[in-house]
Design an enzyme around this catalytic site. Sequence first.
Site, PDB file in Angstrom:
ATOM      1  N   SER A 314     -52.162  41.162  -9.515  1.00 15.99           N
ATOM      2  CA  SER A 314     -51.865  39.707  -9.699  1.00 15.99           C
ATOM      3  C   SER A 314     -53.439  38.978  -8.966  1.00 15.99           C
ATOM      4  O   SER A 314     -54.370  38.437 -10.128  1.00 15.99           O
ATOM      5  CB  SER A 314     -51.138  39.344  -8.251  1.00 15.99           C
ATOM      6  OG  SER A 314     -50.818  39.829  -7.258  1.00 15.99           O
ATOM      7  N   ASP A 325     -64.960  36.842 -17.226  1.00 17.65           N
ATOM      8  CA  ASP A 325     -64.940  35.999 -18.646  1.00 17.65           C
ATOM      9  C   ASP A 325     -66.243  34.821 -18.007  1.00 17.65           C
ATOM     10  O   ASP A 325     -66.782  34.660 -19.328  1.00 17.65           O
ATOM     11  CB  ASP A 325     -64.208  34.936 -18.712  1.00 17.65           C
ATOM     12  CG  ASP A 325     -62.732  36.257 -19.258  1.00 17.65           C
ATOM     13  OD1 ASP A 325     -62.881  37.509 -18.981  1.00 17.65           O
ATOM     14  OD2 ASP A 325     -61.346  35.401 -19.841  1.00 17.65           O
ATOM     15  N   LYS A 339     -50.203  42.168 -13.727  1.00 18.59           N
ATOM     16  CA  LYS A 339     -49.044  41.534 -13.947  1.00 18.59           C
ATOM     17  C   LYS A 339     -49.622  40.275 -13.571  1.00 18.59           C
ATOM     18  O   LYS A 339     -50.830  39.860 -13.091  1.00 18.59           O
ATOM     19  CB  LYS A 339     -48.407  41.502 -12.415  1.00 18.59           C
ATOM     20  CG  LYS A 339     -47.868  43.221 -11.695  1.00 18.59           C
ATOM     21  CD  LYS A 339     -46.673  43.281 -13.420  1.00 18.59           C
ATOM     22  CE  LYS A 339     -46.078  44.307 -13.711  1.00 18.59           C
ATOM     23  NZ  LYS A 339     -44.704  44.677 -13.690  1.00 18.59           N
TER      24      LYS A 339
END
Length: 428
Positions: A314, A325, A339
């Site tokens: 999470s 990214d 998740k």
Amino acid sequence: MVITKSRLVLGATAVTLSTIAVTSLGIHSRGQALFKASPKELVDEVWQIVQRQYVDGTFNQVDWQAVRKEYLNKSYSNQQEAYKSIREMLKRLNDPYTRFMDPQEFKNMQVDTSGELTGIGITISQDEKTKQLVVIAPIEDTPAFKAGILAKDVILKIDGKSTKGMDTNQAVNLIRGTAGSQVTLTIQRNNQEKQFKITRARIEIHPVRYSQKPTSVGKVGYIRLNQFSANASKEMQEAIKNLEKQQVAGYILDLRGNPGGLLFSSVEIARMWMDKGTIVSTVDRQGEREREVANGRALTNKPLVILVDKGSASASEILSGALQDNKRAVIVGTQTFGKGLVQSVRPLDDGSGLAVTIAKYLTPNDRDINKHGIDPDVKVELTDAQRQDLWLREREKLGTKDDLQFAKALEILGKQIAAKGTPTAEKK
């Protein structure tokens, strides 16, 4: 949709076993209701909340209007009958993260996230396909951790009682207990059954631990983040500032075994590492997005490597996905838990509570990591035996060259430090 501190949590955080049950989701209730709704009114209140907020407008291919008609046509003589119907109604959604809590369960949930827990110290979830209870991760230095419970362990029995058909709330009620008492978990791991007799204890959680490590590539700041609790960002800020004063050349951020926590905590910590760019976006059922972005206040721009494993879930995945990214960090280790759901948790009129999945989150490159996780840039596998040796029997090797994943992170960090230092040398 607005991401707020008090209402939104990461579905992946699931349930952390604590004192009187489950922890750390940053919920602030309005306290005891001023009046108690009738049983039928309560059933309809839950239906209406799901109708307005649930992430999937098809309600996972369920005729939600027909469900309302079915359950409001029933007669209810007391709250317990209503609670039973509500649980049945929510099961139709086939979503383990959308769940009802009776008043005691809801009260149990509202343990301060900065806090002290009394229990065994594991975070659990329910597998969406198999419906089995799965350990997301044990919290470091807790009874479950020391006993040898691992991420992805399947809980088959609690004190001899089968968990088949059991939801997370029911499991919590069986596992929780007073400090000094014991609970026996029957675990399935790699198709083998193991039994763990664990003594419950009072647990004080400090989410951040850090040290400056002299290495062949210079001073390295090593930070372990165990949980995204309410005070995690404050402790992270202190760690980075202290390590900057010690003039470290780069950082290794260890998120292994971190089951997640508060959404806003992961965003605040991401902002300490990156000056610009998107951190995370949440998408509701209308496709509306709310983005969280960096605010130009990073505490350091020095090279960074992040360690992850299958127990990183999470909020850990939000942080590592954002830095990956944005090319701010290199991710080393193994695929994370997977998740990517956000829940709203709210009190109901009789003091009970409801958690509803209201959105999914995407990484800055629009990756939906739910059920998949974050893939590391550099994969370094540890066997269960190696992991147990490192985390339980030979803890002194954690964060050293005898820690294979750390050693690889250090190698990569060294190359980054050297690369970053070259242009400076040329200017001189």
